[in-house]
Design a protein around this motif. Sequence first.
Motif, PDB file in Angstrom:
ATOM      1  N   ASN A  62       0.865  -1.186   0.000  1.00  0.00           N
ATOM      2  CA  ASN A  62       0.000   0.000   0.000  1.00  0.00           C
ATOM      3  C   ASN A  62       0.897   1.230   0.000  1.00  0.00           C
ATOM      4  O   ASN A  62       1.586   1.506   0.991  1.00  0.00           O
ATOM      5  CB  ASN A  62      -0.892   0.004   1.246  1.00  0.00           C
ATOM      6  N   GLY A  63       0.956   1.917  -1.184  1.00  0.00           N
ATOM      7  CA  GLY A  63       1.877   3.042  -1.226  1.00  0.00           C
ATOM      8  C   GLY A  63       1.735   3.900  -2.461  1.00  0.00           C
ATOM      9  O   GLY A  63       0.675   3.910  -3.098  1.00  0.00           O
ATOM     10  N   PHE A  64       2.817   4.613  -2.774  1.00  0.00           N
ATOM     11  CA  PHE A  64       2.838   5.554  -3.897  1.00  0.00           C
ATOM     12  C   PHE A  64       3.968   5.236  -4.872  1.00  0.00           C
ATOM     13  O   PHE A  64       4.987   4.647  -4.490  1.00  0.00           O
ATOM     14  CB  PHE A  64       3.077   6.984  -3.372  1.00  0.00           C
ATOM     15  N   ASN A  65       3.764   5.657  -6.096  1.00  0.00           N
ATOM     16  CA  ASN A  65       4.850   5.700  -7.074  1.00  0.00           C
ATOM     17  C   ASN A  65       5.690   6.933  -6.787  1.00  0.00           C
ATOM     18  O   ASN A  65       5.167   8.062  -6.783  1.00  0.00           O
ATOM     19  CB  ASN A  65       4.273   5.791  -8.487  1.00  0.00           C
ATOM     20  N   THR A  66       7.003   6.725  -6.592  1.00  0.00           N
ATOM     21  CA  THR A  66       7.873   7.826  -6.219  1.00  0.00           C
ATOM     22  C   THR A  66       9.117   7.795  -7.075  1.00  0.00           C
ATOM     23  O   THR A  66       9.902   6.855  -6.972  1.00  0.00           O
ATOM     24  CB  THR A  66       8.261   7.690  -4.708  1.00  0.00           C
ATOM     25  N   ALA A  67       9.274   8.729  -7.970  1.00  0.00           N
ATOM     26  CA  ALA A  67       8.246   9.674  -8.357  1.00  0.00           C
ATOM     27  C   ALA A  67       8.496  10.058  -9.809  1.00  0.00           C
ATOM     28  O   ALA A  67       9.576   9.842 -10.353  1.00  0.00           O
ATOM     29  CB  ALA A  67       8.293  10.920  -7.484  1.00  0.00           C
ATOM     30  N   SER A  68       7.458  10.649 -10.403  1.00  0.00           N
ATOM     31  CA  SER A  68       7.577  11.034 -11.818  1.00  0.00           C
ATOM     32  C   SER A  68       8.701  12.043 -12.043  1.00  0.00           C
ATOM     33  O   SER A  68       9.335  12.082 -13.101  1.00  0.00           O
ATOM     34  CB  SER A  68       6.249  11.632 -12.307  1.00  0.00           C
ATOM     35  N   SER A  69       8.986  12.809 -10.990  1.00  0.00           N
ATOM     36  CA  SER A  69      10.057  13.822 -11.115  1.00  0.00           C
ATOM     37  C   SER A  69      11.414  13.186 -11.402  1.00  0.00           C
ATOM     38  O   SER A  69      12.322  13.846 -11.907  1.00  0.00           O
ATOM     39  CB  SER A  69      10.143  14.648  -9.834  1.00  0.00           C
ATOM     40  N   ALA A  70      11.563  11.879 -11.148  1.00  0.00           N
ATOM     41  CA  ALA A  70      12.849  11.213 -11.401  1.00  0.00           C
ATOM     42  C   ALA A  70      13.099  11.024 -12.891  1.00  0.00           C
ATOM     43  O   ALA A  70      14.245  10.885 -13.331  1.00  0.00           O
ATOM     44  CB  ALA A  70      12.886   9.860 -10.705  1.00  0.00           C
ATOM     45  N   LYS A  71      11.986  11.023 -13.691  1.00  0.00           N
ATOM     46  CA  LYS A  71      12.116  10.655 -15.112  1.00  0.00           C
ATOM     47  C   LYS A  71      13.112  11.556 -15.851  1.00  0.00           C
ATOM     48  O   LYS A  71      13.865  11.095 -16.700  1.00  0.00           O
ATOM     49  CB  LYS A  71      10.756  10.782 -15.802  1.00  0.00           C
ATOM     50  N   SER A  72      13.072  12.849 -15.534  1.00  0.00           N
ATOM     51  CA  SER A  72      13.872  13.804 -16.308  1.00  0.00           C
ATOM     52  C   SER A  72      15.048  14.367 -15.504  1.00  0.00           C
ATOM     53  O   SER A  72      15.810  15.182 -16.010  1.00  0.00           O
ATOM     54  CB  SER A  72      12.978  14.972 -16.747  1.00  0.00           C
ATOM     55  N   ALA A  73      15.178  13.933 -14.250  1.00  0.00           N
ATOM     56  CA  ALA A  73      16.240  14.509 -13.393  1.00  0.00           C
ATOM     57  C   ALA A  73      17.614  14.047 -13.875  1.00  0.00           C
ATOM     58  O   ALA A  73      17.795  12.877 -14.235  1.00  0.00           O
ATOM     59  CB  ALA A  73      16.025  14.077 -11.945  1.00  0.00           C
TER      60      ALA A  73
END
Length: 476
Positions: A48-59
Motif C-alpha cells: 500500500n503506497g505511492f509511485n515515487t516519483a515522476s520527477s525522477a524521469k527527467s532529473a
Amino acid sequence: MLGPRGVLAIAVGALVVVGGAAAALRTPGPASASSFLQDDDGRAIVANGFNTASSAKSARDGMPQFTEDDLDAEYADTGTDFVRFLISWRKVEPQPGEYDQDYLDDVAERVGWYADRGYHVMLDMHQDLWSGAITPDGGTGNGAPEWATHMDGLQVQDHDMWELYYLEPGVIRAFDNFWNTTGAHPELAEHYAKAWRAVAERFAGDPAVVAYDLMNEPYGGTLQGPAFEAGPLTSLYQLTADAIRDVDADTWVCVEPQALGFNWGLPTGLGPIDDARDGDPRIAFCPHLYPLPMDLGDGFSGSSRDLVEGTVSAWASNTLRAAEAMGGVPVILGEFGLDTTLPGALDYVDLVYRTADAAGMGVVYWSRDPGSWGPYEPDGTPRNLIGAVERPYPRAVSGPVSSWTVQDGRLVLHLDGDSGEGGDSGLVSEAYLPADRFPRGGVVDGGEVVEWDAGARVLAFTIDPGARTVTITPAG
Ligand SMILES: CN(C)c1ccc(C(=O)NC[C@H]2N[C@H](CO)[C@@H](O)[C@@H]2O)cc1
C-alpha cells in the motif's frame, strides 16, 4: 463536442463493458489472488503506497524530488508501507556494458530511508515513450539510454497530447528495434537483461527490496496485442528473470501486460514466466488501471461513471484470470490515479481500493508527486487525496489471507483454509488503523491483540487456529 480521445473513450468503454459482461457469462474467474509477496518471516505482505516519483524521469541524477522528511510526512498522513521507486536504464547503463555504481548508491540511499521505516520497496525500471532521446529537448520520453534508441532517422513530430507520440514513426521504430521486430538489433534485449542483473546484484539480500518491476507500461511498436505480449514481451521477461536469478534468488520479479488496452479494461495475452529459483516461484503480476471514460471530462460522474465502473470490474476480472494463468501469482496494482479535482474523484479512488481489497491485491497510487493528482500541493499542503488513501489495511498477515474488506467501520480479514500455522507459530500479524477511526486501537475477534503502537498506529495480533475471518473493531 467530443474530441478523438472522447470518441475513443466511449468506444473502448462500451467495448469493455460489453466484453466484461460477456466474460461474466464464462465460467467465473478467481475471486481473489492466490498468493502474496512475503516478508522474511513468511508473512503475506499487503502493498500500500505511492509511485515515487515522476520527477525522477527527467532529473539529471535520476532521483525523485523527495526527501526523508517527505517520507515521514507520508507515513504520518497515510500509513503506507510500500513504494514503487522509479529507476531508469539510462542511469543504470549510461554506456553499453558500463553500470553506474554511483547512481545505484543514490538509489540505495533512498531504499535505506524506506528500510529504516519498515517499508517494502519495488524497483521500477521506468520508461514512457522509450527514451528522452526521441525529441531533441529530451523532455518528452524517458527511460532508455540514447545509445539504445534507434529511430533510423524517422520523424517525431510534436504533440500537445503526450500519448500521441506513441504513433510517431521514430518512436515506433525505436520500439521495433528494441524488440528486434526489425531484425537489426538483437543485442538490445541482452543489454536490458544485463542491466537488470547489475541492479539485482546490488540489491540482492537487501530485506527492504522485495520486488523488481521489469518494465513500465511496455509498448510493442508495430507489434500489438497477443503477437507482442506472447511473443517478444514474454521472451524479454524470461530473459531478464533468468539474468536476475543468476545473482538474486529471492526478490520477486514483477511483470506488466502491455499498457495499451489492459490499462483500459481489455485482456492480456502475456504468457507465463518460469522462475529458475529453487522453491516456490517468485513471479508477480503488476498491471496498471486507467479507465479511458474517465477522460470524457465528467470524471467519475454522469454518463462516464457507469462506463468507468464497468471498466474497473472487467479489469479486475482480467487481472485475476491472468494471475491465475501465470500460476496463481501475487497481484499488485502498480499504478492507478487521476486528477482529484474531477467530479467524483474520491469515490473513484475508494472504488479502486475496495476492489483491490476484495481481490487481495496490493495498490500503488500514481503518484507521490505534488499537484492535482497527488497527495500534496507543491507547498506540501495535504490535498483531498490524503483522506482517501489513509485507510485501515492489513500490513502483514501470518496466515492464509485471501482478501479483506472495510465495512461498518471495521477491518475484516478473510482467510482461506486453516490459519493454524499463524496461531501455532505465534507469528504476529499487523494492521494499520487510522487514528480518526481507531483512536484507541482495535479489539480482535478471531484472534488476540498483542500490542497497539499508538505512534505508528499499528495493531499487532495473532490469528486463532482455524479462524476463517478476523474482525478488527475500534477499541472502546
Ligand atoms: C498509447 N500508449 C501506449 C499509452 C497510452 C496511454 C498510457 C497512459 O495513460 N498511462 C498511464 C500513466 N502511466 C504513466 C507512467 O507509467 C503516466 O505517465 C501515465 O499517466 C500509456 C500508454
